[in-house]
Write a protein that holds these residues in place. Structure first.
Motif, short mmCIF file in Angstrom:
data_model
loop_
_atom_site.label_atom_id
_atom_site.label_comp_id
_atom_site.label_asym_id
_atom_site.label_seq_id
_atom_site.Cartn_x
_atom_site.Cartn_y
_atom_site.Cartn_z
N ASN A 228 0.85 -1.19 0.00
CA ASN A 228 0.00 0.00 0.00
C ASN A 228 0.89 1.24 0.00
O ASN A 228 2.11 1.14 0.10
CB ASN A 228 -0.96 -0.01 1.20
CG ASN A 228 -0.24 -0.04 2.52
OD1 ASN A 228 0.64 0.77 2.77
ND2 ASN A 228 -0.60 -0.99 3.38
N THR A 229 0.27 2.41 -0.10
CA THR A 229 1.04 3.65 -0.20
C THR A 229 1.41 4.25 1.15
O THR A 229 2.07 5.27 1.21
CB THR A 229 0.25 4.70 -1.01
OG1 THR A 229 -1.01 4.91 -0.37
CG2 THR A 229 0.05 4.24 -2.43
N ASP A 230 0.99 3.60 2.25
CA ASP A 230 1.34 4.09 3.58
C ASP A 230 2.72 3.59 4.03
O ASP A 230 3.16 3.95 5.12
CB ASP A 230 0.29 3.63 4.60
CG ASP A 230 -1.06 4.27 4.35
OD1 ASP A 230 -1.09 5.34 3.69
OD2 ASP A 230 -2.07 3.71 4.80
N VAL A 231 3.38 2.81 3.22
CA VAL A 231 4.66 2.21 3.60
C VAL A 231 5.75 3.27 3.72
O VAL A 231 5.69 4.31 3.08
CB VAL A 231 5.12 1.12 2.61
CG1 VAL A 231 4.13 -0.01 2.55
CG2 VAL A 231 5.38 1.70 1.25
N ARG A 232 6.73 2.97 4.56
CA ARG A 232 7.90 3.83 4.72
C ARG A 232 9.16 3.08 4.32
O ARG A 232 10.26 3.52 4.65
CB ARG A 232 8.00 4.31 6.16
CG ARG A 232 6.91 5.28 6.49
CD ARG A 232 7.07 5.81 7.87
NE ARG A 232 6.77 7.23 7.81
CZ ARG A 232 7.23 8.13 8.64
NH1 ARG A 232 8.02 7.78 9.60
NH2 ARG A 232 6.89 9.38 8.52
N GLU A 233 9.01 1.96 3.65
CA GLU A 233 10.15 1.19 3.16
C GLU A 233 9.87 0.73 1.74
O GLU A 233 8.75 0.33 1.42
CB GLU A 233 10.40 -0.03 4.05
CG GLU A 233 10.91 0.30 5.42
CD GLU A 233 11.24 -0.96 6.23
OE1 GLU A 233 10.80 -2.07 5.85
OE2 GLU A 233 11.92 -0.83 7.24
N ILE A 234 10.90 0.77 0.92
CA ILE A 234 10.82 0.28 -0.45
C ILE A 234 11.97 -0.68 -0.66
O ILE A 234 13.11 -0.39 -0.26
CB ILE A 234 10.92 1.43 -1.47
CG1 ILE A 234 9.78 2.42 -1.28
CG2 ILE A 234 10.94 0.91 -2.89
CD1 ILE A 234 9.91 3.65 -2.16
N THR A 235 11.72 -1.81 -1.28
CA THR A 235 12.77 -2.77 -1.58
C THR A 235 13.14 -2.64 -3.06
O THR A 235 12.28 -2.74 -3.93
CB THR A 235 12.34 -4.20 -1.25
OG1 THR A 235 11.98 -4.26 0.13
CG2 THR A 235 13.45 -5.20 -1.52
N VAL A 236 14.43 -2.39 -3.30
CA VAL A 236 14.93 -2.26 -4.67
C VAL A 236 15.99 -3.32 -4.91
O VAL A 236 16.59 -3.84 -3.97
CB VAL A 236 15.53 -0.85 -4.91
CG1 VAL A 236 14.47 0.22 -4.80
CG2 VAL A 236 16.68 -0.55 -3.98
N THR A 237 16.22 -3.63 -6.18
CA THR A 237 17.29 -4.55 -6.55
C THR A 237 18.41 -3.71 -7.16
O THR A 237 18.20 -3.01 -8.15
CB THR A 237 16.80 -5.60 -7.55
OG1 THR A 237 15.69 -6.28 -6.98
CG2 THR A 237 17.89 -6.60 -7.88
#
Length: 162
Positions: free
Chosen positions: A83-92
């Motif tokens: 959802n858009t409430d997250v404060r973490e993003i996982t990238v490669t």
């Protein structure tokens, strides 16, 4: 004698100019007291911060950077958050197989989250193959993703819309 008259005139003009500038500088004295604290000197922006600022200023007209830089490695992908409430993003992050450390960092604005990968090589000496290694890295945001766009700093491409 003529020169002495000019030098007196110049001296008088200089004294008047100094007096006027002193009066302007002191015109605020005695009004309101200011408290001045010590602050660290401004931090010099590194390559990523300069690139992120440039992307935020000129979005969406951004071109990729030329060449590959250790401070601006392109991202291979990004996982869509639940959802858009997250404060973490996982990238490669795509980095060198010879990097002893690697990671990702972000720069946030009102409309964009600019992310880049980075790597630190073992040593400048010795041999290293040009193999690409990819690893997942979690980037913590200062505020929720909301409807901001996620942009790769190296390529200037939008990876995700929050």
């Amino acid at each position: 004698m003529r020169g002495s008259h000019l030098s007196r005139t110049r001296t008088l003009a200089a004294a008047l100019a100094l007096a006027a500038s002193g009066a302007v500088a002191l015109s605020g004295c005695g009004q309101k007291q200011q408290t001045v604290g010590t602050a660290p000197p401004p931090k010099k922006q590194d390559a990523f911060e300069r690139r992120a600022d440039q992307i935020v200023r000129s979005w969406p007209k951004v071109s990729p950077i030329a060449g590959r830089q250790q401070a601006l490695l392109p991202l291979v992908g990004v996982e869509r958050p639940k959802n858009t409430d997250v404060r973490e993003i996982t990238v490669t992050v795509g980095h060198s197989a010879c990097d002893i450390r690697f990671g990702a960092r972000s720069h946030e604005s009102k409309d964009l989250v600019v992310i880049t990968g980075w790597g630190k090589k073992k040593s400048a000496k010795g041999m290293c193959t040009e193999n690409l290694a990819t690893d997942r890295v979690t980037v913590r945001l200062k505020s929720a993703l909301a409807d901001r766009k996620v942009v790769d700093a190296a390529t200037g491409k939008q990876l995700l819309k929050g």
